[in-house]
Scaffold this motif. Structure first.
Motif, PDB file in Angstrom:
ATOM      1  N   UNK A   1      58.973  19.083 -21.307  1.00 42.96           N
ATOM      2  CA  UNK A   1      61.081  19.391 -21.907  1.00 42.96           C
ATOM      3  C   UNK A   1      60.306  20.230 -23.568  1.00 42.96           C
ATOM      4  N   UNK A   2      61.411  20.679 -24.028  1.00 40.76           N
ATOM      5  CA  UNK A   2      61.350  21.172 -25.020  1.00 40.76           C
ATOM      6  C   UNK A   2      60.948  19.992 -26.745  1.00 40.76           C
ATOM      7  N   UNK A   3      61.385  19.151 -26.262  1.00 42.68           N
ATOM      8  CA  UNK A   3      62.025  17.818 -26.524  1.00 42.68           C
ATOM      9  C   UNK A   3      60.039  17.021 -27.256  1.00 42.68           C
TER      10      UNK A   3
ATOM     11  N   UNK B   1      60.609  26.594 -29.647  1.00 39.84           N
ATOM     12  CA  UNK B   1      60.963  27.673 -28.969  1.00 39.84           C
ATOM     13  C   UNK B   1      60.358  29.058 -29.104  1.00 39.84           C
ATOM     14  N   UNK B   2      59.627  29.225 -30.270  1.00 37.95           N
ATOM     15  CA  UNK B   2      59.506  30.973 -30.871  1.00 37.95           C
ATOM     16  C   UNK B   2      57.645  30.715 -29.687  1.00 37.95           C
ATOM     17  N   UNK B   3      57.398  29.934 -29.988  1.00 34.18           N
ATOM     18  CA  UNK B   3      56.398  29.895 -28.850  1.00 34.18           C
ATOM     19  C   UNK B   3      56.298  29.979 -27.352  1.00 34.18           C
ATOM     20  N   UNK B   4      56.905  29.267 -26.984  1.00 36.37           N
ATOM     21  CA  UNK B   4      58.201  29.801 -26.063  1.00 36.37           C
ATOM     22  C   UNK B   4      58.087  31.361 -25.338  1.00 36.37           C
ATOM     23  N   UNK B   5      58.779  31.454 -26.071  1.00 38.22           N
ATOM     24  CA  UNK B   5      59.657  33.301 -26.505  1.00 38.22           C
ATOM     25  C   UNK B   5      58.652  33.960 -26.461  1.00 38.22           C
ATOM     26  N   UNK B   6      57.780  33.896 -27.596  1.00 36.95           N
ATOM     27  CA  UNK B   6      56.337  34.844 -27.834  1.00 36.95           C
ATOM     28  C   UNK B   6      55.498  35.014 -26.071  1.00 36.95           C
ATOM     29  N   UNK B   7      55.214  33.556 -25.216  1.00 40.88           N
ATOM     30  CA  UNK B   7      54.548  33.787 -24.584  1.00 40.88           C
ATOM     31  C   UNK B   7      53.543  33.091 -25.121  1.00 40.88           C
ATOM     32  N   UNK B   8      53.146  32.470 -25.886  1.00 39.57           N
ATOM     33  CA  UNK B   8      51.973  31.673 -26.213  1.00 39.57           C
ATOM     34  C   UNK B   8      51.563  30.533 -25.277  1.00 39.57           C
ATOM     35  N   UNK B   9      52.494  29.667 -25.207  1.00 41.16           N
ATOM     36  CA  UNK B   9      52.917  28.577 -24.090  1.00 41.16           C
ATOM     37  C   UNK B   9      53.602  29.297 -22.932  1.00 41.16           C
TER      38      UNK B   9
ATOM     39  N   UNK C   1      67.538  26.632 -19.881  1.00 36.69           N
ATOM     40  CA  UNK C   1      66.140  25.803 -19.761  1.00 36.69           C
ATOM     41  C   UNK C   1      65.471  25.839 -19.111  1.00 36.69           C
ATOM     42  N   UNK C   2      64.065  25.539 -20.537  1.00 34.91           N
ATOM     43  CA  UNK C   2      62.416  26.697 -20.140  1.00 34.91           C
ATOM     44  C   UNK C   2      61.907  25.164 -19.678  1.00 34.91           C
ATOM     45  N   UNK C   3      61.061  25.389 -18.375  1.00 34.52           N
ATOM     46  CA  UNK C   3      60.082  24.955 -17.390  1.00 34.52           C
ATOM     47  C   UNK C   3      58.728  24.580 -17.776  1.00 34.52           C
ATOM     48  N   UNK C   4      58.379  23.536 -18.550  1.00 36.94           N
ATOM     49  CA  UNK C   4      57.255  23.867 -19.263  1.00 36.94           C
ATOM     50  C   UNK C   4      55.991  23.026 -18.381  1.00 36.94           C
ATOM     51  N   UNK C   5      55.077  23.145 -18.169  1.00 34.91           N
ATOM     52  CA  UNK C   5      53.646  22.926 -17.292  1.00 34.91           C
ATOM     53  C   UNK C   5      53.135  21.936 -18.884  1.00 34.91           C
TER      54      UNK C   5
END
Length: 62
Positions: A16-18, A32-40, A48-52
């Motif tokens: 999760x983001x947490x 959130x900035x890293x996720x939105x920019x595509x760096x992660x 909801x973000x699904x983050x491997x």
């Protein structure tokens, strides 16, 4: 790179983001900035973000 994998063994394969904030010691705003920019790399389902976990590791070793 194996040592990076060992650092995060307590986390599930999908995190999760947490979890990312704890892993990288960053604020939620920064994550959130890293996720939105595509760096992660992530998948967004609704709000909801699904983050491997591998995406975070790839970000660190890049």
């Amino acid at each position: 790179m194996a040592e990076v994998y060992q650092m995060f063994t307590e986390y599930n394969d999908i995190i999760s983001v947490d979890d990312v904030t704890k892993m990288l010691h960053l604020s939620k705003v920064t994550v959130y900035k890293l996720l939105q920019s595509g760096r992660i790399r992530t998948l967004k389902v609704g709000k909801k973000y699904i983050i491997p976990k591998k995406s975070v590791i790839d970000f660190l070793v890049a």
